[in-house]
Design a protein around this motif. Structure first.
Motif, PDB file in Angstrom:
ATOM      1  N   ASP A  76       0.266  -1.338  -0.314  1.00 62.35           N
ATOM      2  CA  ASP A  76       0.275  -0.223   0.029  1.00 62.35           C
ATOM      3  C   ASP A  76       1.227   0.962  -0.036  1.00 62.35           C
ATOM      4  OD1 ASP A  76       0.468   0.483   2.381  1.00 62.35           O
ATOM      5  OD2 ASP A  76      -0.847  -0.567   3.525  1.00 62.35           O
ATOM      6  N   VAL A  77       0.444   2.405   0.152  1.00 65.43           N
ATOM      7  CA  VAL A  77       1.413   3.887   0.167  1.00 65.43           C
ATOM      8  C   VAL A  77       1.785   3.713   1.185  1.00 65.43           C
ATOM      9  CG1 VAL A  77      -0.807   5.352   1.675  1.00 65.43           C
ATOM     10  CG2 VAL A  77       0.970   6.395  -0.757  1.00 65.43           C
ATOM     11  N   ARG A  78       2.130   3.299   2.299  1.00 63.59           N
ATOM     12  CA  ARG A  78       2.664   2.997   3.880  1.00 63.59           C
ATOM     13  C   ARG A  78       3.369   2.041   3.570  1.00 63.59           C
ATOM     14  NH1 ARG A  78      -2.401   4.458   5.806  1.00 63.59           N
ATOM     15  NH2 ARG A  78      -2.488   1.486   5.938  1.00 63.59           N
ATOM     16  N   ASP A  79       3.775   1.367   2.363  1.00 65.93           N
ATOM     17  CA  ASP A  79       4.574   0.134   1.526  1.00 65.93           C
ATOM     18  C   ASP A  79       4.677  -1.173   3.149  1.00 65.93           C
ATOM     19  OD1 ASP A  79       6.285   0.009  -0.133  1.00 65.93           O
ATOM     20  OD2 ASP A  79       8.112   1.502   0.518  1.00 65.93           O
ATOM     21  N   ASP A  80       3.669  -0.943   3.305  1.00 61.15           N
ATOM     22  CA  ASP A  80       2.842  -2.434   4.636  1.00 61.15           C
ATOM     23  C   ASP A  80       2.262  -3.079   3.221  1.00 61.15           C
ATOM     24  OD1 ASP A  80       3.728  -1.470   6.547  1.00 61.15           O
ATOM     25  OD2 ASP A  80       1.960  -0.498   6.847  1.00 61.15           O
ATOM     26  N   ALA A  81       3.089  -4.570   3.553  1.00 58.95           N
ATOM     27  CA  ALA A  81       2.494  -5.563   2.671  1.00 58.95           C
ATOM     28  C   ALA A  81       0.668  -5.664   2.335  1.00 58.95           C
ATOM     29  CB  ALA A  81       2.170  -6.860   2.740  1.00 58.95           C
ATOM     30  N   PHE A  82       0.358  -5.640   1.247  1.00 58.12           N
ATOM     31  CA  PHE A  82      -0.730  -6.167   1.661  1.00 58.12           C
ATOM     32  C   PHE A  82      -1.760  -7.219   0.359  1.00 58.12           C
ATOM     33  CE2 PHE A  82      -5.127  -5.441  -2.102  1.00 58.12           C
ATOM     34  CZ  PHE A  82      -5.942  -4.636  -0.787  1.00 58.12           C
TER      35      PHE A  82
END
Length: 851
Positions: free
Chosen positions: A685-691
């Motif tokens: 996602d936009v926070r570079d967290d896995a999605f």
């Protein structure tokens, strides 16, 4: 005289003989003809004496007639009396006067007399009729003394249309005399030339003198420069006098007969080519004259022969003549046709087909033994020869190899294959499993080239259809440019048949080119046919055309990481792609370039050549595919198209080629979560967290109007230095205010003025201007959203009045939304019910076009 040519033997008897040229039929002066001419002359003598006394008879002509009547061998007098006999003695046609003069006074005298006769006219100079104000036609008549009651003797003028001297050129007198001069002893010929010099007093006489002794090139040059009007017969004399390359361009047109054409070849050799080319131009009698011209052209061993015939390939008889020219002059053919072959044009296709007849004999192929374990469809006794396949001689075609490329089809099996192809038998497709696909496709293309070189006769249209049975992706790449050109050459039907070929091949590359034909090209009919063909293929597979497009993107042999390695042996290069799918070649030292290096002397010859050819083909394919796929994805964003997570991963994320641009876009689920695809193909996602999308999610390309965190996404892509394939994060966004969402019209665009061309362009693109019956409306532009509502922009004065030309600027009178387009708002709904992407794009289009 120009380059020696081989004049057809059957034309030799028709040639106007010239000294040093083809020997004409053995001629001697005809005593019987001479006897008749002397009798006619005796009958004409009293008339001639009377006309010599006419007040308007030219003094020099009167003196010549008197001298001749008194027994003095005066050529002028002999000519005048002969002209009088032809006009006033019943039954006299002019035959035999030249024979009588030769027998009685010698060849030189006869030449001088005939030259003088060419400019003799009898009676008054014609005056044009005139019409008075009452409409009456007035003719001029003459009256005078009784002497010379038949009129005067004078020199012809340009006003004479029915001259007494026409017998000199229109019958055989001049030609017979020229033949006698051509065969005369040197001294006698030289005497004739010397004496003729004194009788070249005007344009007509100069022309006849030059014709009789065409070796006097200065006389021919002078005659060419004369401005006197020429009759057909006079012009024929002039053309038959030519003997230098410098003279040919000044002759103008030629009368196409075996006699004239053979004489041109005799006098000019290969320098006759420009005049023959001009004679090939369309004319009312072309069907009669073209065979003569083609036979003459084939006598000329000149390289220019081939482009000339290629220019006229669509005319009857020309394909066969071109094939004969190749067989007669193979060295010339190779030099001219090889640079043309394979350039993607119809001209190049014909050139390649013509060369097929030479390459097997001119270039040795590696010896490959015949295969003996043939499949049943190719085994057994070869079929009887037939008209459908006789022209496709296996000896002129490349051999078809077995999969290991160590055996080839025997000639008998090749003939059976041709027979199957000619019958368009589905069994022919079965040989693909037995044969090397590349050599089979090369054989197939060679058959097509040969057919095309022979003029593409419709009775052998199977040569085009068979490409769909045994062709491959290389066939597709070669055929697609021709499909685009054919409608412009009046061959729409052939282009439509070629679409069947692409569908028959059915590979991803073939489908890619079919899709490309629906989106580009100049011919609407062809685009519609291609779209219909795609619909048929999709229906047969039970999917939509959009779903077919997802499945039709080739991987071009890229590995799982979307990389292609070019193996040159000692050197290896890596091919990756930029945001526009332009291939980039990276060397081992890290330098990057947009083209593959040429093979070096230190490279493995076979590996390097194969790798270089592989990259060249890839780059060519991507010129077709890249823009098409990028545009398709942009359209998917603006139309809110979406995929299941599985299809998204299969058709995009893991696709070796499309993966390069998938990672450069922001994607969004139908529940509103935006994400990107990382280099390792995971989602973040936009926070570079896995999605991870939910199994029942739908995934589409995020339009910026849907992104609440648009600035954060733009900053993230900037940090990673990700360039996008089309305008996404930087795309202008137009959101409706609360008041606008509740309104039924959008005031902020009303009153915008669109240039006519841009408004018309919208009607042929993302917008439409079509009424309920499918006809062009012109009074509005309408854009449909995914739920079926239409955003409608009313136009004034409207496009319909100017469908086929440039028109007035168009003013947007209203922007509204409803279930169907209409000239004025009807059943309008609040604008907030329209899909926000559709509304944003509509406003963007109108503002951009009006700026």
């Amino acid at each position: 005289m120009g380059q020696t040519v081989e004049i057809p033997v059957e034309w030799h008897e028709h040639v106007h003989p010239r000294r040093g040229g083809i020997a004409g039929p053995g001629l001697v002066a005809d005593e019987d003809a001479a006897r008749g001419a002397r009798a006619w002359e005796r009958a004409a003598r009293p008339i001639a004496a009377d006309m010599a006394e006419h007040a308007r008879t030219a003094p020099d002509l009167a003196a010549g007639v008197r001298a001749w009547l008194d027994g003095d061998p005066d050529p002028v007098g002999a000519a005048a009396v002969a002209a009088i006999a032809v006009k006033h003695v019943e039954g006299c046609g002019g035959d035999g006067f030249a024979d009588a003069w030769v027998l009685d006074h010698g060849l030189a005298f006869a030449a001088c007399a005939l030259t003088e006769a060419s400019s003799i006219a009898l009676g008054p100079v014609p005056r044009p009729a005139r019409r008075d104000t009452a409409g009456a036609v007035w003719l001029v008549s003459y009256s005078g003394p009784s002497e010379g009651w038949r009129g005067e003797i004078r020199r012809a003028t340009s006003d004479d249309r029915m001259r007494a001297s026409d017998w000199v050129t229109e019958d055989t007198a001049a030609k017979r005399l020229r033949a006698l001069l051509a065969a005369a002893p040197e001294a006698e010929y030289a005497d004739a030339v010397a004496r003729l010099a004194a009788h070249r007093g005007d344009a007509t006489r100069r022309r006849v003198a030059a014709y009789l002794v065409p070796t006097e090139t200065a006389w021919v040059d002078e005659s060419l420069a004369d401005a006197a009007r020429l009759t057909v017969a006079d012009h024929e004399l002039l053309v038959c006098s030519l003997s230098t390359a410098e003279q040919a361009p000044h002759a103008g047109w030629i009368r196409v007969t075996p006699a004239v054409v053979a004489t041109l070849l005799d006098g000019l050799g290969a320098d006759a080519l420009p005049l023959l080319v001009q004679a090939l131009r369309p004319a009312h009698d072309a069907e009669k004259t073209r065979p003569i011209v083609l036979k003459a052209l084939l006598a000329i061993p000149d390289e220019q022969l081939f482009p000339v015939l290629l220019d006229h390939i669509g005319e009857q008889g020309v394909p066969a003549a071109l094939q004969e020219a190749v067989e007669r002059y193979p060295d010339h053919a190779l030099r001219v046709l090889e640079p043309l072959a394979g350039d993607g044009t119809t001209r190049g296709l014909r050139a390649a087909g013509l060369l097929r007849g030479l390459t097997r004999t001119g270039r040795a192929e590696p010896a490959v033994p015949d295969a003996d374990d043939l499949p049943g469809v190719l085994a057994g006794k070869p079929p009887a020869r037939g008209a459908k396949t006789d022209w496709a001689d296996p000896a002129r075609l490349p051999r078809v190899l077995t999969p290991d490329r160590d055996r080839a089809l025997p000639a008998a099996a090749t003939r059976r294959l041709l027979h199957l192809l000619a019958r368009k038998s589905p069994e022919a497709a079965g040989v693909r499993d037995f044969c090397d696909r590349h050599s089979l496709a090369e054989f197939s293309w060679a058959v097509f080239e040969r057919w095309y070189a022979l003029g593409a006769p419709t009775k052998h249209n199977w040569a085009l259809a068979q490409l769909g049975l045994i062709g491959d992706d290389t066939t597709v790449r070669r055929l697609s440019p021709l499909i685009k050109r054919w409608p412009g050459e009046g061959l729409t039907g052939r282009a439509a048949s070629a679409l069947d070929v692409l569908a028959g091949i059915g590979s991803d590359v073939a489908l890619t080119h079919l899709f490309e034909l629906t989106r580009t090209g100049r011919y609407k009919g062809l685009k519609n046919r291609a779209a219909k063909k795609i619909d048929e293929i999709a229906a047969a597979r039970g999917i939509t055309p959009d779903a077919l497009a997802d499945r039709a993107v080739p991987d071009f042999g890229l590995d799982d990481q979307g990389v292609l390695v070019l193996d040159y042996g000692p050197r290896r290069f890596t091919v990756t792609f930029d945001e526009q799918l332009v291939p980039l070649v990276t060397a081992p030292n890290g330098t990057t370039r947009k083209s593959a290096p040429k093979p070096a002397a230190t490279d493995d010859p076979a590996l390097a050549a194969s790798a270089h050819a592989l990259f060249t083909g890839l780059k060519k394919d991507l010129r077709t595919l890249a823009a098409q796929e990028i545009k398709r994805l942009e359209q998917a964003m603006t139309t809110r198209r979406s995929w299941t997570p599985g299809d998204f991963h299969t058709f995009f994320v893991s696709h070796p080629l499309l993966g390069h641009i998938v990672r450069r876009l922001v994607w969004i689920t139908d529940s509103g979560t935006a994400f990107r695809v990382a280099e390792d193909r995971t989602y973040a996602d936009v926070r570079d967290d896995a999605f991870t999308p939910a199994p029942d999610d739908r995934i589409g390309i995020a339009h910026p109007v849907l992104l609440d965190d648009l600035e954060a996404w733009a900053e993230l892509f900037a940090d990673y230095e990700i360039l996008q394939p089309f305008e996404q994060l930087g795309r202008p966004v137009y959101r409706l205010t609360a008041d606008e969402r509740a309104a039924h019209r959008l005031a902020r665009v009303e009153g915008l003025v669109l240039p006519y061309g841009k408004a018309k362009g919208h009607s042929q693109g993302r917008w439409e201007s079509v009424d309920a019956d499918g006809g062009f409306a012109g009074g509005w532009l309408a854009r449909r959203d995914p739920a079926g509502l239409y955003v409608v922009a009313g136009l004034s004065p409207g496009l319909y009045a100017y469908m086929y030309g440039e028109g007035d600027d168009q003013k947007v009178t209203a922007l509204w939304a409803g279930p169907a387009p209409a000239p004025t708002p009807k059943d309008a709904v609040p604008l907030g019910r329209v899909d926000p992407v559709t509304m944003s794009e509509a406003v963007h289009d109108l503002l951009r076009s009006a700026s």
